[in-house]
Scaffold this motif. Structure first.
Motif, PDB file in Angstrom:
ATOM      1  N   GLU A  97       0.858  -1.186   0.000  1.00 42.59           N
ATOM      2  CA  GLU A  97       0.000   0.000   0.000  1.00 42.59           C
ATOM      3  C   GLU A  97       0.890   1.230   0.000  1.00 42.59           C
ATOM      4  N   ILE A  98       0.564   2.174  -0.865  1.00 49.06           N
ATOM      5  CA  ILE A  98       1.279   3.452  -0.908  1.00 49.06           C
ATOM      6  C   ILE A  98       0.288   4.542  -0.542  1.00 49.06           C
ATOM      7  N   TYR A  99       0.667   5.354   0.427  1.00 50.71           N
ATOM      8  CA  TYR A  99      -0.176   6.458   0.905  1.00 50.71           C
ATOM      9  C   TYR A  99       0.335   7.760   0.297  1.00 50.71           C
ATOM     10  N   PHE A 100      -0.542   8.430  -0.415  1.00 48.08           N
ATOM     11  CA  PHE A 100      -0.215   9.696  -1.062  1.00 48.08           C
ATOM     12  C   PHE A 100      -0.929  10.837  -0.355  1.00 48.08           C
ATOM     13  N   GLU A 101      -0.262  11.972  -0.251  1.00 47.31           N
ATOM     14  CA  GLU A 101      -0.869  13.182   0.298  1.00 47.31           C
ATOM     15  C   GLU A 101      -0.717  14.309  -0.704  1.00 47.31           C
ATOM     16  N   GLU A 102      -1.552  15.314  -0.529  1.00 47.39           N
ATOM     17  CA  GLU A 102      -1.521  16.505  -1.380  1.00 47.39           C
ATOM     18  C   GLU A 102      -1.667  16.149  -2.862  1.00 47.39           C
ATOM     19  N   VAL A 103      -2.579  15.231  -3.135  1.00 47.58           N
ATOM     20  CA  VAL A 103      -2.824  14.795  -4.507  1.00 47.58           C
ATOM     21  C   VAL A 103      -3.714  15.828  -5.198  1.00 47.58           C
ATOM     22  N   ASP A 104      -3.312  16.216  -6.378  1.00 51.83           N
ATOM     23  CA  ASP A 104      -4.103  17.126  -7.204  1.00 51.83           C
ATOM     24  C   ASP A 104      -5.002  16.255  -8.082  1.00 51.83           C
ATOM     25  N   TYR A 105      -6.220  16.054  -7.664  1.00 46.86           N
ATOM     26  CA  TYR A 105      -7.127  15.114  -8.302  1.00 46.86           C
ATOM     27  C   TYR A 105      -8.268  15.864  -8.987  1.00 46.86           C
ATOM     28  N   PRO A 106      -8.953  15.236  -9.933  1.00 45.60           N
ATOM     29  CA  PRO A 106     -10.067  15.898 -10.621  1.00 45.60           C
ATOM     30  C   PRO A 106     -11.267  16.096  -9.689  1.00 45.60           C
ATOM     31  N   ALA A 107     -12.093  17.058 -10.006  1.00 43.32           N
ATOM     32  CA  ALA A 107     -13.225  17.435  -9.157  1.00 43.32           C
ATOM     33  C   ALA A 107     -14.261  16.321  -8.992  1.00 43.32           C
ATOM     34  N   ASN A 108     -14.360  15.415  -9.956  1.00 41.52           N
ATOM     35  CA  ASN A 108     -15.373  14.356  -9.868  1.00 41.52           C
ATOM     36  C   ASN A 108     -14.983  13.207  -8.942  1.00 41.52           C
ATOM     37  N   ILE A 109     -13.795  13.252  -8.387  1.00 40.70           N
ATOM     38  CA  ILE A 109     -13.334  12.205  -7.474  1.00 40.70           C
ATOM     39  C   ILE A 109     -13.713  12.603  -6.043  1.00 40.70           C
ATOM     40  N   LYS A 110     -14.246  11.654  -5.277  1.00 42.10           N
ATOM     41  CA  LYS A 110     -14.707  11.942  -3.923  1.00 42.10           C
ATOM     42  C   LYS A 110     -13.569  11.782  -2.914  1.00 42.10           C
ATOM     43  N   VAL A 111     -12.747  12.822  -2.828  1.00 45.83           N
ATOM     44  CA  VAL A 111     -11.642  12.859  -1.878  1.00 45.83           C
ATOM     45  C   VAL A 111     -11.690  14.214  -1.196  1.00 45.83           C
ATOM     46  N   SER A 112     -11.922  14.217   0.104  1.00 50.22           N
ATOM     47  CA  SER A 112     -12.070  15.492   0.810  1.00 50.22           C
ATOM     48  C   SER A 112     -10.761  16.030   1.367  1.00 50.22           C
ATOM     49  N   ASP A 113      -9.790  15.154   1.595  1.00 45.89           N
ATOM     50  CA  ASP A 113      -8.571  15.584   2.274  1.00 45.89           C
ATOM     51  C   ASP A 113      -7.307  15.499   1.422  1.00 45.89           C
ATOM     52  N   GLY A 114      -7.429  15.195   0.139  1.00 43.06           N
ATOM     53  CA  GLY A 114      -6.259  15.113  -0.738  1.00 43.06           C
ATOM     54  C   GLY A 114      -5.400  13.879  -0.512  1.00 43.06           C
ATOM     55  N   LYS A 115      -5.929  12.892   0.210  1.00 44.63           N
ATOM     56  CA  LYS A 115      -5.171  11.672   0.497  1.00 44.63           C
ATOM     57  C   LYS A 115      -5.733  10.496  -0.296  1.00 44.63           C
ATOM     58  N   ILE A 116      -4.818   9.743  -0.887  1.00 42.29           N
ATOM     59  CA  ILE A 116      -5.169   8.590  -1.717  1.00 42.29           C
ATOM     60  C   ILE A 116      -4.300   7.410  -1.277  1.00 42.29           C
ATOM     61  N   ILE A 117      -4.872   6.223  -1.295  1.00 45.74           N
ATOM     62  CA  ILE A 117      -4.126   5.000  -1.019  1.00 45.74           C
ATOM     63  C   ILE A 117      -4.205   4.118  -2.260  1.00 45.74           C
ATOM     64  N   PHE A 151      -5.930   6.749 -13.491  1.00 48.39           N
ATOM     65  CA  PHE A 151      -5.772   7.705 -12.403  1.00 48.39           C
ATOM     66  C   PHE A 151      -4.325   7.727 -11.914  1.00 48.39           C
ATOM     67  N   ILE A 152      -3.747   6.547 -11.711  1.00 49.82           N
ATOM     68  CA  ILE A 152      -2.352   6.468 -11.263  1.00 49.82           C
ATOM     69  C   ILE A 152      -1.443   7.157 -12.273  1.00 49.82           C
ATOM     70  N   ASN A 153      -1.649   6.867 -13.534  1.00 49.95           N
ATOM     71  CA  ASN A 153      -0.795   7.425 -14.583  1.00 49.95           C
ATOM     72  C   ASN A 153      -1.019   8.919 -14.787  1.00 49.95           C
ATOM     73  N   ASP A 154      -2.254   9.393 -14.652  1.00 49.70           N
ATOM     74  CA  ASP A 154      -2.571  10.798 -14.933  1.00 49.70           C
ATOM     75  C   ASP A 154      -2.404  11.716 -13.730  1.00 49.70           C
ATOM     76  N   TYR A 155      -2.620  11.193 -12.502  1.00 47.02           N
ATOM     77  CA  TYR A 155      -2.641  12.070 -11.330  1.00 47.02           C
ATOM     78  C   TYR A 155      -1.605  11.744 -10.262  1.00 47.02           C
ATOM     79  N   LEU A 156      -0.983  10.585 -10.334  1.00 43.61           N
ATOM     80  CA  LEU A 156       0.016  10.253  -9.326  1.00 43.61           C
ATOM     81  C   LEU A 156       1.420  10.248  -9.943  1.00 43.61           C
TER      82      LEU A 156
END
Length: 161
Positions: A97-117, A151-156
């Motif tokens: 598992e990789i924990y990402f912070e401060e991810v710049d994600y598209p508006a249609n993704i339901k992420v409130s805190d900028g964190k992705i796993i 998503f991984i390729n475009d935003y991470l």
């Protein structure tokens, strides 16, 4: 985007649950990984690349391609990643598992805190691999495999990076 931590579960020489903290702050803004030969630096790198790209690991560089070819195919290569002690105990699962912070994600993704796993799991008995892209509440963000990879390729981290 920052990688804040990596969880390894029975991946190669990392037996059981192993958490590697990569979080930085204003006083500590770079992470160095060092150690003697055979202590897991390369396997740690392989765990990150495998978690993000799975079978596409051979497209990263020639070293990864040679490692897979040495085992003859991807399935045999990745089966070798199950920790031996865990295998001896009858466990056939491993994951990263990789924990990402401060991810710049598209508006249609339901992420409130900028964190992705990003989590990739493998069952060495069933030869079954699963990729998940989760929010910090551990809810799956995408139903389709292609959407997860995109998503991984475009935003991470793009595969080309």
């Amino acid at each position: 985007m920052k990688i804040s931590k990596v969880h390894l579960y029975n991946f190669r020489q990392f037996y059981g649950q192993v958490e590697i903290d990569l979080l930085t702050d204003s006083n500590r803004n770079i992470i160095l990984i060092g150690g003697k030969n055979g202590f897991g630096k390369t396997n740690f790198l392989i765990s990150i690349v495998w978690c993000l790209y799975g079978e596409k690991i051979t497209q990263i560089d020639e070293n990864f391609k040679r490692e897979v070819q040495k085992e003859s195919n991807y399935q045999k290569f990745i089966r070798q990643s199950l920790n031996w002690n865990s295998k001896d105990e009858g466990n056939s699962n491993f994951s990263v598992e990789i924990y990402f912070e401060e991810v710049d994600y598209p508006a249609n993704i339901k992420v409130s805190d900028g964190k992705i796993i990003v989590k990739r799991e493998f069952n060495a008995t069933k030869i079954d691999e699963k990729l998940s892209v989760l929010n910090s509440s551990r809810n799956e963000l995408f139903a389709e495999q292609e959407d997860k990879s995109n998503f991984i390729n475009d935003y991470l981290i793009p595969l080309e990076a």
